[in-house]
Design an enzyme around this catalytic site. Sequence first.
Site, mmCIF file in Angstrom:
data_model
loop_
_atom_site.group_PDB
_atom_site.id
_atom_site.type_symbol
_atom_site.label_atom_id
_atom_site.label_comp_id
_atom_site.label_asym_id
_atom_site.label_seq_id
_atom_site.Cartn_x
_atom_site.Cartn_y
_atom_site.Cartn_z
ATOM 1 N N LYS A 142 -9.607 -2.024 1.579
ATOM 2 C CA LYS A 142 -9.286 -0.865 2.421
ATOM 3 C C LYS A 142 -10.053 0.385 1.968
ATOM 4 C CE LYS A 142 -6.258 -3.272 4.719
ATOM 5 N NZ LYS A 142 -6.537 -3.687 6.108
ATOM 6 N N ASP A 148 -9.791 -9.219 9.139
ATOM 7 C CA ASP A 148 -9.326 -7.869 8.802
ATOM 8 C C ASP A 148 -10.361 -6.751 8.945
ATOM 9 O OD1 ASP A 148 -7.030 -6.344 7.984
ATOM 10 O OD2 ASP A 148 -7.932 -6.072 6.016
ATOM 11 N N CYS A 191 1.160 -7.331 14.066
ATOM 12 C CA CYS A 191 0.912 -7.606 15.487
ATOM 13 C C CYS A 191 0.141 -8.912 15.675
ATOM 14 C CB CYS A 191 0.143 -6.465 16.123
ATOM 15 S SG CYS A 191 1.106 -4.942 16.232
ATOM 16 N N HIS A 203 -11.121 -1.856 11.458
ATOM 17 C CA HIS A 203 -9.999 -2.709 11.040
ATOM 18 C C HIS A 203 -9.826 -3.785 12.107
ATOM 19 C CE1 HIS A 203 -5.445 -2.797 9.856
ATOM 20 N NE2 HIS A 203 -6.137 -3.688 9.179
ATOM 21 N N TYR A 217 -1.392 -3.462 -6.847
ATOM 22 C CA TYR A 217 -1.154 -4.306 -5.676
ATOM 23 C C TYR A 217 -2.189 -4.145 -4.564
ATOM 24 C CZ TYR A 217 1.825 -7.359 -2.930
ATOM 25 O OH TYR A 217 2.329 -8.436 -2.255
ATOM 26 N N ARG A 274 2.140 -12.083 -0.322
ATOM 27 C CA ARG A 274 0.765 -12.348 0.154
ATOM 28 C C ARG A 274 0.195 -13.639 -0.382
ATOM 29 N NH1 ARG A 274 -1.766 -8.285 3.566
ATOM 30 N NH2 ARG A 274 -0.267 -6.590 3.593
ATOM 31 N N SER A 310 -0.677 -3.442 11.738
ATOM 32 C CA SER A 310 -0.077 -4.539 10.986
ATOM 33 C C SER A 310 1.149 -5.086 11.728
ATOM 34 C CB SER A 310 0.292 -4.104 9.573
ATOM 35 O OG SER A 310 1.299 -3.132 9.643
ATOM 36 N N ARG A 366 0.850 -1.194 0.000
ATOM 37 C CA ARG A 366 0.000 0.000 0.000
ATOM 38 C C ARG A 366 0.890 1.250 0.000
ATOM 39 N NH1 ARG A 366 -2.074 1.018 4.290
ATOM 40 N NH2 ARG A 366 -1.413 -0.688 5.652
HETATM 41 C C1 OXD Z 1 -3.116 -4.141 5.993
HETATM 42 C C2 OXD Z 1 -3.664 -5.318 5.324
HETATM 43 O O1 OXD Z 1 -2.210 -3.520 5.443
HETATM 44 O O2 OXD Z 1 -4.614 -5.902 5.849
HETATM 45 O O3 OXD Z 1 -3.607 -3.808 7.083
HETATM 46 O O4 OXD Z 1 -3.185 -5.681 4.230
HETATM 47 MN MN MN Z 2 -5.416 -4.939 7.536
#
Ligand code: OXD
Ligand code: MN
Length: 595
Positions: free
Chosen positions: A215, A282, A259, A235, A206, A374, A257, A69
């Site tokens: 998102k 997510d 964690c 989230h 991506y 991913r 992220s 991102r």
């Molecule tokens: C993030 C994802 O970046 O879920 O939080 O990909």
């Molecule tokens: Mn996420």
Amino acid sequence: MVHFKNVALNKWVHEMSDLCKPDSIHICDGSQQEYDTLVKQLVDTGAAIPLKKRKDCYLFRSDPSDVARVESRTYISTPSKDNAGPTNNWEDPETLKKTMRELYAGCMKGRTMYVIPFSMGPLTSPLAKIGVEITDSAYVVLNMHIMARVGTAALDRLGTDGTFVPCMHSVGSGAGTKEWPCAPIEKKYISHFPDENLIWAYGSGYGGNALLGKKCLALRIASSMARREDWMAEHMLLLRLTDPSGKQYHIAGAFPSACGKTNLAMIIPTIPGWKAECLGDDIAWMKPGPDGRLYAINAETGFFGVAPGTSFSTNSNAMNSIKENTIFTNCALTDDGDVWWEGMDGAKPSHLIDWQGNEWTPASDKPAAHPNARFTARASQCPVICKDWEKPEGVPIDAILFGGRRAHIAPLVTQALNWDHGVFLGATLASETTAANIGAVGKLRYDPMAMTPFCGYNMGDYFQHWLNMGDKLGSKAPAVFYVNWFRKDENGKFLWPGYGDNSRVLKWICDRVSGKAGATETPVGYLPNAADLDLKGLSISQAALTDLLDPKLEERKAEMPQLEAHLARFGDRLPPRIRAQFDRLVKGLERNKAA
Ligand code: OXD
Ligand code: MN
């Protein structure tokens, strides 16, 4: 020329095709046949590599410049800059649209324009929202098939006059390769117009930049819709726990992220008699139900998970979810036709093709898989997916967790004293940066509710929205907790085993919800005493336990100026009730010193 029954959709698709000038238009029906046909095309062009060792699995390699991102190119474009707030990039909507229109002009010449109708949330759910993504990337279509409910059923729900979120996407040009075209960084735009429920993205193929249901729609646009419509777009992972007597608890958890959100969503409890089931990893959409409790749905249908670090020993449920029908991106390729990444079980292979397509051996000084490699897999393939994960009305939430990565100060678990204190814990969520973040490792970064990159409006107003939701829910509001699995001793060793043993903390949380577990009140919240935690079968020293449950009030006090500066960013948008929580904490810490 294509025609849609929905008048607004028909107008928008024609407008966009006149602007982008694709060679052809494909309306996605969401069928397996459509998926198979697109996969075959991508295999033929060399963009997708079939994996001999995994049934119906494909490996993609992105351009090395397009691997994550791009927060620096993500915009919340509201007429007033103040409404985007201090945590978002802002540009005036008319200026931004003018720039992007120039980029979109003729950008799909020689390409197919795919029109993907989709639903975020189960199609029959009152919480669901319909989006339509226009894209020139077949890879995006494949991923959207897995991550959302795509196709004719979504169009049917839209009818002739239903509303949808237009999600415009082009991978653009000027950078990348034939297999993975994209635009140079300064021409990438991930733009949101929350006042119009509109998304325009350009220049990246991506993940969160390109799968616009995730998102962009389900968090940034949805958070702004949710504020207007009295619900919450968060989230958060969703998890069901069942105790030995059969009583169910539902937990929603927000973590930045790196964690362990996906690991917690798929936890295998180490305490006997407790069962955990995954509802989502997510994005949770939550709304008060007819009984006044907060109900949550998973907005998605799949996992877009980080591969490195995922193994049978850290998350066997994730490993079993990706055995087949999975898309892999930027993983390494083994000589026998499988994927590999750092942190996978077993010894390192002696030879691989790395994520950029180059020869790799363990002597190489670079990782074989990109750290943000991913997997995209269907939620239905998860061995512990909860049978109710698609229930249209969702599940009633008993507890909300906030958590970050803190080597010191934050205890293993604390319960908020009340809803306002819980919102304060969320608003002050902080995590130490890891190698996955750009910048110094171990630096404290505030990430309120783990939503900093995803809140579609001024975060001060977002805190107020949380407070308002608490007022609406009253005594039926979920209990709020703050957890920290990452506390370290003076030698830098983790004090808590984590993973499946986090179920011991979840058990205390559930028992607090049902009034069965003890705790001590401190200025930072309710803390368990060692005797309140179920530690049977766990070998942990008394010293480690004492340290884990120590609220470290003196160190906390030293951190208050940093905390105050964080809250000051929101200026007069900071709700007085959050400021009151800060003042209460300061006083509590003072009193503690005096005592
Ligand atoms: C993030 C994802 O970046 O879920 O939080 O990909
Ligand atoms: Mn996420």
